[in-house]
Every structure is written in structure tokens, then in C-alpha cells.
Design an enzyme around this catalytic site. Sequence first.
Site, PDB file in Angstrom:
ATOM      1  N   ASP A  14       0.803  -1.223   0.000  1.00  9.68           N
ATOM      2  CA  ASP A  14       0.000   0.000   0.000  1.00  9.68           C
ATOM      3  C   ASP A  14       0.837   1.274   0.000  1.00  9.68           C
ATOM      4  O   ASP A  14       0.464   2.275   0.612  1.00  9.68           O
ATOM      5  CB  ASP A  14      -0.968   0.014   1.202  1.00  9.68           C
ATOM      6  CG  ASP A  14      -1.817  -1.234   1.254  1.00  9.68           C
ATOM      7  OD1 ASP A  14      -2.254  -1.678   0.184  1.00  9.68           O
ATOM      8  OD2 ASP A  14      -2.036  -1.765   2.356  1.00  9.68           O
ATOM      9  N   GLY A  16       1.387   3.010  -2.627  1.00  7.48           N
ATOM     10  CA  GLY A  16       0.950   3.870  -3.728  1.00  7.48           C
ATOM     11  C   GLY A  16       1.677   3.502  -5.019  1.00  7.48           C
ATOM     12  O   GLY A  16       1.990   4.369  -5.837  1.00  7.48           O
ATOM     13  N   LYS A  17       1.922   2.215  -5.192  1.00  6.25           N
ATOM     14  CA  LYS A  17       2.632   1.747  -6.385  1.00  6.25           C
ATOM     15  C   LYS A  17       1.840   2.108  -7.649  1.00  6.25           C
ATOM     16  O   LYS A  17       2.416   2.453  -8.670  1.00  6.25           O
ATOM     17  CB  LYS A  17       2.837   0.224  -6.305  1.00  6.25           C
ATOM     18  CG  LYS A  17       3.753  -0.189  -5.152  1.00  6.25           C
ATOM     19  CD  LYS A  17       3.932  -1.688  -5.055  1.00  6.25           C
ATOM     20  CE  LYS A  17       2.750  -2.454  -4.471  1.00  6.25           C
ATOM     21  NZ  LYS A  17       2.494  -2.234  -3.040  1.00  6.25           N
ATOM     22  N   GLY A  41      -4.208  -4.292  -4.062  1.00 11.92           N
ATOM     23  CA  GLY A  41      -5.226  -3.277  -4.339  1.00 11.92           C
ATOM     24  C   GLY A  41      -4.541  -2.011  -4.803  1.00 11.92           C
ATOM     25  O   GLY A  41      -3.892  -1.333  -4.029  1.00 11.92           O
ATOM     26  N   HIS A  42      -4.630  -1.733  -6.100  1.00 12.60           N
ATOM     27  CA  HIS A  42      -3.926  -0.574  -6.650  1.00 12.60           C
ATOM     28  C   HIS A  42      -4.923   0.431  -7.206  1.00 12.60           C
ATOM     29  O   HIS A  42      -5.712   0.106  -8.077  1.00 12.60           O
ATOM     30  CB  HIS A  42      -2.944  -1.016  -7.732  1.00 12.60           C
ATOM     31  CG  HIS A  42      -1.895  -1.950  -7.200  1.00 12.60           C
ATOM     32  ND1 HIS A  42      -1.074  -2.684  -7.994  1.00 12.60           N
ATOM     33  CD2 HIS A  42      -1.551  -2.251  -5.926  1.00 12.60           C
ATOM     34  CE1 HIS A  42      -0.264  -3.404  -7.232  1.00 12.60           C
ATOM     35  NE2 HIS A  42      -0.542  -3.172  -5.973  1.00 12.60           N
ATOM     36  N   GLN A 222       2.079  -6.209  -3.427  1.00 12.49           N
ATOM     37  CA  GLN A 222       2.635  -6.463  -2.092  1.00 12.49           C
ATOM     38  C   GLN A 222       3.977  -5.717  -1.946  1.00 12.49           C
ATOM     39  O   GLN A 222       4.160  -4.714  -2.611  1.00 12.49           O
ATOM     40  CB  GLN A 222       2.803  -7.958  -1.812  1.00 12.49           C
ATOM     41  CG  GLN A 222       1.508  -8.712  -1.618  1.00 12.49           C
ATOM     42  CD  GLN A 222       0.800  -9.051  -2.901  1.00 12.49           C
ATOM     43  OE1 GLN A 222       1.370  -9.611  -3.812  1.00 12.49           O
ATOM     44  NE2 GLN A 222      -0.471  -8.713  -2.976  1.00 12.49           N
ATOM     45  N   THR A 297      -7.820  -1.099   0.280  1.00 12.78           N
ATOM     46  CA  THR A 297      -8.519  -1.131  -1.017  1.00 12.78           C
ATOM     47  C   THR A 297      -9.159  -2.502  -1.211  1.00 12.78           C
ATOM     48  O   THR A 297     -10.204  -2.631  -1.823  1.00 12.78           O
ATOM     49  CB  THR A 297      -7.507  -0.909  -2.167  1.00 12.78           C
ATOM     50  OG1 THR A 297      -6.714   0.226  -1.854  1.00 12.78           O
ATOM     51  CG2 THR A 297      -8.206  -0.673  -3.484  1.00 12.78           C
ATOM     52  N   HIS A 329       2.550  10.590  -0.730  1.00 11.65           N
ATOM     53  CA  HIS A 329       1.926  11.184   0.454  1.00 11.65           C
ATOM     54  C   HIS A 329       2.818  12.199   1.172  1.00 11.65           C
ATOM     55  O   HIS A 329       2.738  12.330   2.390  1.00 11.65           O
ATOM     56  CB  HIS A 329       1.516  10.094   1.454  1.00 11.65           C
ATOM     57  CG  HIS A 329       0.226   9.398   1.089  1.00 11.65           C
ATOM     58  ND1 HIS A 329      -1.009   9.961   1.315  1.00 11.65           N
ATOM     59  CD2 HIS A 329      -0.007   8.210   0.522  1.00 11.65           C
ATOM     60  CE1 HIS A 329      -1.956   9.124   0.910  1.00 11.65           C
ATOM     61  NE2 HIS A 329      -1.363   8.046   0.404  1.00 11.65           N
ATOM     62  N   GLY A 413      -0.172  14.533  -3.940  1.00  9.95           N
ATOM     63  CA  GLY A 413      -1.632  14.518  -3.848  1.00  9.95           C
ATOM     64  C   GLY A 413      -2.169  13.292  -4.556  1.00  9.95           C
ATOM     65  O   GLY A 413      -1.409  12.547  -5.192  1.00  9.95           O
TER      66      GLY A 413
END
Length: 422
Positions: A14, A16-17, A41-42, A222, A297, A329, A413
Site C-alpha cells: 500500500d 501507492g505503487k 489493491g492498486h 505487495q 482497497t 503522500h 496529492g
Amino acid sequence: MKNVNVVLGAFYGDEGKGKIIDYLSKDARYAVRFSGGNNAGHQVEVNGTKFAFHLLPSGILNENIKAILGNGVVIDPKVLLEEIDNLKKHGYKVNNLYISEKAHVIMPYHIILDGLLEECRGNNKIGTTKRGIGPCYCDKFERSGIRMEDFISNHFKELLEINVKNKNVILKAYGYEELDFKEIYNEYQKYAKELKKYVTDTTTMLHKAIKNNENILCEGAQATLLDIDFGSYPYVTSSNPTIGGVSTGTGIGSRYINDVIGVIKAYSSRVGEGPYVTEQKNEIGDKIRELGHEYGTTTKRPRRCGWLDIVALNYAIMVNGMTCIAINHLDTIGKLDKIKLCVAYKYQGKETTDFRTNMDFLNNSEAIYEEFDGNFGDISKCKTYDELPENAKKYIKRIEELTNTPIRFIGTGAARENIIVR
Ligand code: IMO
Ligand code: MG
């Protein structure tokens, strides 16, 4: 001939790939998933529409790209067809998808067994996504799995029958209801028919692309600390989301790999159980979760949140040979007054910067922090590093110093355009 770039998670997933992959897709002709399944979850936001991918490479949104599910991926056909349908609803033709004939198929019994095994672990549960990932990889390595090429062939029926029979022995022993082979067959043969046209020899396809000097982007799911070998075992996933997984999960040897981009957040998070040295089980952690919308996600679970950990990051850089970093982030962390960065651990009274995945080490290490000023203000409009406020630059510079690795991408952002590229 080094035209393969790789995006990998550096921490517990998680990071932000999806955002970095989306940016890099512009120059790629192939987008490849090489490990994991729909435990990932992307999220990618395009023109105000949010897409959440679990299985499909996020590069598929670019119709000039050939999107590949490599042999190392485990595929839930039902989920895959749902993702394809969702894209079609948004006007995509999905003529650009290719699935490795060697990829393994997640069957209903894998999902049931995932839940059952977690139950059996009691207090030692891993906190899996219960998508059947672990049991599917078990069958692969135990050599009873069903590959895509079997799934779409005539002997699927026979293979399925044997598997269901064997799984029913286990289910019965645990007092679970036995599965009906025919019911599963009737449902899944329909999925096989729909997916057949996508199944091919993706390894040869990729090597032709390498010869033609076409850019290939490998999309990690992952992350390093969830790796079956290099992660915090047993609190890991059942595949190799690290650099070795690229080769075994696609058939691309290391000589073709150019950049290995490690993705991090300006803070850290983890879902599921397991050690986490910089976790903030307090107001700070809660604040980061709210500011960063840190809810899964895939499973919607609230993510555990904490500070960025340089000790763990340097380990990820080491085992993957990461050539640069993408940090997401930065806007989120900049909303805090004070930011902490873990620069070393204290274990058994001694300071160390050597990360180990040993449970005693991770459970009993204490983070040593450096503190930074936050309050970056609105950085979403910054297009270059120079436009960033001084406090933000200090934080970025220090991470580069401590890792001896350039930060090439900075997420400012959620939207596609909120990215600084150096
Ligand atoms: P992305 O690609 C975060 C975690 C699960 C659990 C452990 C094992 O979005 O970064 P599994 O279902 O894989 O057997 O669960 O791994 N996990 C992830 N955590 N992001 C992911 O993927 C994850 N995929 C698996 O929460 O702790
Ligand atoms: Mg995730």
C-alpha cells in the site's frame, strides 16, 4: 537491451505503487504483473474516475500498452472477469490483455481453506486477505495446482475432480461442508471459456519485445517485508514480491532489468498482523490514518500507521537493488506539525541499522528517531522540487542522505497530475 523497469513496494504494501506505475506507463509498451493475486489493491485516478485494480496490471488503462499477467501470478477467474467487465463499462475494449498459460488458478476451495487455516491459527493468525492466495501457491509448489493452460483445456474437468476429492478430505476432517465438484465445474468452465482468448505464452512475447527494444514495466504487488523469504515470516504473503519474483514470475532474466524503483510513503502502514517497529498506536497513528485515508482497497480494514523507517527501507534497497525511490503522500505527512523519521533501532541495549526479520529482533527493537518540522502547506501545485517548501526539502534530502539513493518521484496529492519527477 536493458529496457525493463520494475516498480516494487519497499515496506508492507500500500505504498501507492499504482500512482507511480500510472506515471511510468506513458513510456511503456508492456505492463506486467509477476506475483501475487487479488490480495493486491492498486488505485489509479484518471479524469476524476477512481479505478481499483486487484489483479489486472494498472497499465491496462493505456490502450497502447499490452497488459500481461505473468506466470508468477495466481488468478481468481471470477475476480478477473469482474475487473474486465468494469473496464468495459467505462468504455475500454480490453483487447490488450494477455495471460500466461503457466499462471495458476485460484479455485473456491483455496478461498475456503484460506479462511479455515486462519481460524486454526487462533491468536497466531496472519491476517490474510482470505482470497485463497496462500493455498493456491501451496498447490502450485505441491504440484497439484491448475494452470491457466489446464483450465482452458479438456482435462480441466479431470484435474478439478481430483482436487475437489482431495480437498473434501481436509474439509470433512475439520467439520466443514464438502464441496460439490459438478457445481464448481459448471460455474468455472464458463469462466474458462471467457478467458481462453487471453491465454498465451507471455514469456516468448516479452522476449520478442526485449529484442524490439520496447519498454516493459513490471508492476510489483505487495512489498519487500511481505516477501515469503525476505519478509517478516510468517506474517507475509506466499510469493516473492521482491526482485527475484520478476524473473521467476515472467521469465525475464536480471540482465534485462534497468531501473528498480522502490515505492514508499512519507510515513508507513501495515495491514494484517505481524511486527511493526515504527507503528504509532496512538493519536499520531490515528491522525495519519485519517489524513492519508489509510483503509484497505482490498479488505477495507483500517491500516496500522506509523513513521517512515529508514532501517527497513535500507534493507529493501539492499535485497532488491533499488536504483531510486518514489515517495508518496508527502502532502499528507506535511499536514502534521512534527514528523519523525526512524534512523536506527535499539535492540538488547545496542544501536543498530541492520534490519533483520527475526521475530525476537523485530518485536523487541525500539525505534530511534530524528525529528523534522512539518506544516508544508499546500504542495499539490508544486511541479518541481525547487518549488517545495524548505521543510519538505529538508525531509526529502535527509532520506536521500540516509539511504544513499535518489528520490526520483514525489507524490504531492491523490490526482494523476500531483507528482514531481526529478
Ligand atoms: P498491495 O499490492 C498490503 C498482507 C495481508 C496479510 C498478509 C498475507 O496493495 O500493496 P495474503 O492474503 O497475501 O495471504 O495475506 O499480506 N497483504 C497486503 N498488505 N497490501 C497488499 O498488496 C497486500 N497483499 C497482502 O494483509 O497481512
Ligand atoms: Mg493494498
